[in-house]
Motif scaffolding. Structure first.
Motif, PDB file in Angstrom:
ATOM      1  N   LEU A  38       1.298   5.237 -49.552  1.00 38.04           N
ATOM      2  CA  LEU A  38       1.529   5.461 -48.133  1.00 38.04           C
ATOM      3  C   LEU A  38       2.990   5.368 -47.726  1.00 38.04           C
ATOM      4  CD1 LEU A  38      -1.479   3.434 -46.679  1.00 38.04           C
ATOM      5  CD2 LEU A  38      -1.350   5.897 -47.147  1.00 38.04           C
ATOM      6  N   GLN A  39       3.770   4.584 -48.456  1.00 40.16           N
ATOM      7  CA  GLN A  39       5.155   4.331 -48.059  1.00 40.16           C
ATOM      8  C   GLN A  39       6.126   5.073 -48.985  1.00 40.16           C
ATOM      9  OE1 GLN A  39       5.848   2.669 -45.324  1.00 40.16           O
ATOM     10  NE2 GLN A  39       3.718   2.067 -44.955  1.00 40.16           N
TER      11      GLN A  39
ATOM     12  N   ASP B 285       1.684   7.083 -58.890  1.00 34.53           N
ATOM     13  CA  ASP B 285       1.067   8.167 -58.133  1.00 34.53           C
ATOM     14  C   ASP B 285       0.123   9.006 -58.982  1.00 34.53           C
ATOM     15  OD1 ASP B 285       2.771   9.581 -59.765  1.00 34.53           O
ATOM     16  OD2 ASP B 285       3.619  10.814 -58.168  1.00 34.53           O
ATOM     17  N   GLY B 286      -0.073   8.638 -60.251  1.00 36.17           N
ATOM     18  CA  GLY B 286      -0.991   9.361 -61.109  1.00 36.17           C
ATOM     19  C   GLY B 286      -0.371  10.499 -61.873  1.00 36.17           C
TER      20      GLY B 286
ATOM     21  N   ARG C 272      11.549   2.527 -50.181  1.00 36.24           N
ATOM     22  CA  ARG C 272      11.280   1.271 -49.467  1.00 36.24           C
ATOM     23  C   ARG C 272      10.944   0.164 -50.461  1.00 36.24           C
ATOM     24  NH1 ARG C 272       6.650   0.106 -44.804  1.00 36.24           N
ATOM     25  NH2 ARG C 272       6.719  -2.172 -44.981  1.00 36.24           N
ATOM     26  N   TYR C 273      10.115   0.482 -51.451  1.00 38.31           N
ATOM     27  CA  TYR C 273       9.753  -0.513 -52.456  1.00 38.31           C
ATOM     28  C   TYR C 273      10.957  -0.883 -53.329  1.00 38.31           C
ATOM     29  CZ  TYR C 273       4.964   0.615 -51.180  1.00 38.31           C
ATOM     30  OH  TYR C 273       3.793   0.801 -50.488  1.00 38.31           O
TER      31      TYR C 273
ATOM     32  N   GLY D  35      14.481  13.427 -52.149  1.00 35.87           N
ATOM     33  CA  GLY D  35      14.536  12.604 -50.947  1.00 35.87           C
ATOM     34  C   GLY D  35      14.911  11.171 -51.218  1.00 35.87           C
ATOM     35  N   VAL D  36      14.279  10.553 -52.221  1.00 36.50           N
ATOM     36  CA  VAL D  36      14.569   9.162 -52.537  1.00 36.50           C
ATOM     37  C   VAL D  36      15.976   9.021 -53.092  1.00 36.50           C
ATOM     38  CG1 VAL D  36      13.935   7.245 -54.058  1.00 36.50           C
ATOM     39  CG2 VAL D  36      12.168   8.484 -52.834  1.00 36.50           C
TER      40      VAL D  36
END
Length: 267
Positions: A215-216, A185-186, A220-221, A250-251
């Protein structure tokens, strides 16, 4: 990493915790410390209705159950061929584990209980994670045994992720295959190539996979890569602020809810 701390309590997740702790202690040639907690009635939710008299009766019942549990688990440990000790505590899971973890290298708990809402192991695991400074191994209540052959390192380049990976080096050394996954994400402070180089100096040769897709949700990944890589467990920082773990956890929370393999988490 030699000192494994196990939460002991007669609940639906105990067998999973116990088997994982035994496998981990044996793999590390370590020492297993068991903290057996008799819960105060005030922490039993709907099971606590009355005042002092009712609370005293419920606590007496709880202690009787845990005394029987101690007899059964101790007899099993005596035949496991490893070093162990036992501490009895009356109180709540969070405080008992945090107090006992001062001289632990890794803590074993459930990520949550699959079939019963009580005790709230998801809440317990989340609170413990934010207060101990050692990795926490969180397993499903359905888990039976712990495999350490294939390790997935979910790496966001933040301080907690790097610290967790460093702390887990003795476990990662046992793996036949290690993969470092970064969802970019930089905002990374440490590149995955640097993490791989660090591990290589410990004799751990990790593959690196980078995902560039903002985007996701990152979990999920991670969940997809569990299947793609056939991971036995995940190493990841918890409640950090990089994209891989998400602000406000959250994750981390979703992985604790949904992961079907053990999580080695650090904060």
């Amino acid at each position: 990493m030699k000192n494994v701390l196990l939460l002991v309590h007669d609940d639906d997740g105990q067998e999973a915790r116990l088997q994982a702790a035994l496998d981990l202690t044996r793999a590390l040639d370590g020492h297993l410390s068991c903290v057996d907690v008799s819960l105060y009635p005030a922490f039993a939710g709907d099971y606590y209705y009355g005042g002092g008299g009712a609370a005293g009766m419920l606590l007496a019942d709880e202690r009787q159950r845990e005394s029987k549990n101690k007899t059964q688990v101790s007899a099993r440990l005596a035949n496991e061929g490893l070093a162990w000790d036992w501490t009895d505590v009356t109180g709540n899971f969070f405080e008992a584990v945090v107090d006992a973890a001062r001289l632990a290298d890794v803590v074993v708990v459930n990520r949550e209980l699959e079939r019963y809402p009580y005790p709230d192991m998801h809440g317990v695991a989340s609170r413990i994670l934010t207060h101990v400074r050692v990795p926490v191994l969180a397993v499903s209540s359905e888990q039976r045994g712990l495999k350490l052959n294939r390790a997935l390192v979910a790496f966001d380049g933040q301080a907690s992720s790097a610290a967790t990976m460093r702390a887990c080096v003795p476990i990662l050394r046992l793996a036949e295959a290690v993969e470092i996954l970064m969802v970019r994400d930089g905002a990374e402070q440490v590149e995955p190539s640097e993490a791989a180089a660090y591990l290589s100096r410990h004799g751990i040769h990790a593959e690196v996979k980078i995902v560039d897709d903002g985007l996701q949700p990152a979990d999920r990944y991670i969940m997809e890569e569990i299947d793609n890589f056939r991971a036995d467990y995940i190493v990841m920082g918890a409640y950090s602020h990089g994209r891989l773990m998400e602000t406000f956890g959250g994750v981390t929370k979703r992985m604790l809810r949904n992961a079907h393999i053990p999580l080695l988490l650090g904060h």
